[in-house]
Design a protein around this motif. Structure first.
Motif, PDB file in Angstrom:
ATOM      1  N   ASP A 144     -96.748  29.257 -68.704  1.00 46.99           N
ATOM      2  CA  ASP A 144     -95.671  29.106 -67.722  1.00 46.99           C
ATOM      3  C   ASP A 144     -94.927  30.422 -67.500  1.00 46.99           C
ATOM      4  O   ASP A 144     -94.522  30.729 -66.379  1.00 46.99           O
ATOM      5  N   GLN A 145     -94.764  31.210 -68.550  1.00 48.42           N
ATOM      6  CA  GLN A 145     -94.060  32.483 -68.404  1.00 48.42           C
ATOM      7  C   GLN A 145     -94.893  33.492 -67.618  1.00 48.42           C
ATOM      8  O   GLN A 145     -94.343  34.294 -66.857  1.00 48.42           O
TER       9      GLN A 145
ATOM     10  N   THR B 226     -94.561  32.256 -63.912  1.00 52.76           N
ATOM     11  CA  THR B 226     -93.250  32.567 -63.324  1.00 52.76           C
ATOM     12  C   THR B 226     -93.092  34.068 -63.116  1.00 52.76           C
ATOM     13  O   THR B 226     -92.463  34.496 -62.151  1.00 52.76           O
ATOM     14  N   TRP B 227     -93.681  34.878 -64.003  1.00 53.86           N
ATOM     15  CA  TRP B 227     -93.670  36.331 -63.824  1.00 53.86           C
ATOM     16  C   TRP B 227     -94.433  36.701 -62.554  1.00 53.86           C
ATOM     17  O   TRP B 227     -93.952  37.515 -61.755  1.00 53.86           O
TER      18      TRP B 227
ATOM     19  N   ALA C 226     -94.942  34.824 -59.927  1.00 53.29           N
ATOM     20  CA  ALA C 226     -94.155  34.371 -58.779  1.00 53.29           C
ATOM     21  C   ALA C 226     -93.008  35.332 -58.495  1.00 53.29           C
ATOM     22  O   ALA C 226     -92.760  35.709 -57.342  1.00 53.29           O
ATOM     23  N   ALA C 227     -92.313  35.760 -59.541  1.00 53.44           N
ATOM     24  CA  ALA C 227     -91.190  36.680 -59.368  1.00 53.44           C
ATOM     25  C   ALA C 227     -91.652  38.011 -58.780  1.00 53.44           C
ATOM     26  O   ALA C 227     -90.944  38.607 -57.959  1.00 53.44           O
TER      27      ALA C 227
ATOM     28  N   GLN D 190     -90.280  31.528 -55.836  1.00 54.05           N
ATOM     29  CA  GLN D 190     -89.545  30.755 -56.830  1.00 54.05           C
ATOM     30  C   GLN D 190     -90.524  29.851 -57.587  1.00 54.05           C
ATOM     31  O   GLN D 190     -91.274  29.104 -56.979  1.00 54.05           O
ATOM     32  N   LEU D 191     -90.497  29.942 -58.902  1.00 57.04           N
ATOM     33  CA  LEU D 191     -91.280  29.055 -59.760  1.00 57.04           C
ATOM     34  C   LEU D 191     -90.573  29.041 -61.104  1.00 57.04           C
ATOM     35  O   LEU D 191     -90.165  30.098 -61.598  1.00 57.04           O
ATOM     36  N   ASP D 192     -90.417  27.871 -61.680  1.00 51.56           N
ATOM     37  CA  ASP D 192     -89.745  27.796 -62.972  1.00 51.56           C
ATOM     38  C   ASP D 192     -90.608  27.060 -63.984  1.00 51.56           C
ATOM     39  O   ASP D 192     -91.632  26.465 -63.645  1.00 51.56           O
ATOM     40  N   THR D 193     -90.164  27.100 -65.232  1.00 50.69           N
ATOM     41  CA  THR D 193     -90.896  26.488 -66.328  1.00 50.69           C
ATOM     42  C   THR D 193     -91.101  24.994 -66.097  1.00 50.69           C
ATOM     43  O   THR D 193     -92.210  24.482 -66.267  1.00 50.69           O
TER      44      THR D 193
ATOM     45  N   THR E 277     -91.281  23.257 -63.417  1.00 52.18           N
ATOM     46  CA  THR E 277     -92.270  22.994 -62.368  1.00 52.18           C
ATOM     47  C   THR E 277     -93.680  23.215 -62.892  1.00 52.18           C
ATOM     48  O   THR E 277     -94.575  22.404 -62.634  1.00 52.18           O
ATOM     49  N   THR E 278     -93.903  24.313 -63.620  1.00 55.49           N
ATOM     50  CA  THR E 278     -95.257  24.573 -64.138  1.00 55.49           C
ATOM     51  C   THR E 278     -95.677  23.489 -65.123  1.00 55.49           C
ATOM     52  O   THR E 278     -96.829  23.072 -65.127  1.00 55.49           O
TER      53      THR E 278
END
Length: 160
Positions: A86-87, A90-91, A93-94, A99-102, A104-105
């Motif tokens: 997940d990290q 999100t990295w 996406a950033a 936008q993507l967060d933990t 959501t994943t």
């Protein structure tokens, strides 16, 4: 004499050479692992089609995804570093301004990999910890936790 014709079905994939060429998170897969699972540098580099040396340069410059604590894992040949899926996503996406967060994943992983549609964040965390506990401290890809590291990893999944 004629040389035999050789048909090759091999695909050559050119490694990514710039941060801007990284794929969007929706195009990245980590086969056999969940959204909360740890992966090694080798698995990360393979999924992103990166040269490991280039990724190490990015890591040293502080522009890579967040690493998991090395004390959580048993020493392994080549001293790999570990990341949570997940990290990494999100990295990615950033880096693209998305936008993507933990949460959501993890929800997507539960739905895709386990057929469970869950919306409550507390329930998502409980299920992630439950499945991580069931997988145990030895995971595919050579990821092996220390006993204390596995306990801390499970606690991190439940942390708010």
């Amino acid at each position: 004499m004629l040389a035999p014709s050789v048909s090759s079905s091999a695909t050559i994939i050119k490694p990514v050479t710039t941060l801007g060429a990284l794929p969007p998170p929706s195009e990245v897969t980590f086969p056999g692992v969940f959204g909360w699972s740890p992966i090694s540098t080798g698995s990360l580099a393979a999924a992103l089609h990166l040269d490991r040396g280039l990724f190490a340069t990015w890591r040293c410059r502080g522009i890579g995804p967040t690493e998991l604590p090395s004390t959580w894992f048993r020493p392994a040949p080549g001293r790999p570093r570990y990341y949570r899926v997940d990290q990494v996503l999100t990295w990615l996406a950033a880096r693209r301004g998305d936008q993507l967060d933990t949460a959501t994943t993890w929800r997507l992983s539960l739905a895709r990999d386990l057929g469970q549609e869950v919306t409550d964040l507390a329930e998502v965390r409980k299920l992630a910890a439950l499945y991580a506990r069931a997988a145990g401290p030895r995971l595919s890809g050579g990821v092996t936790f220390t006993p204390a590291g596995f306990r801390d990893y499970l606690a991190s999944l439940l942390a708010a």
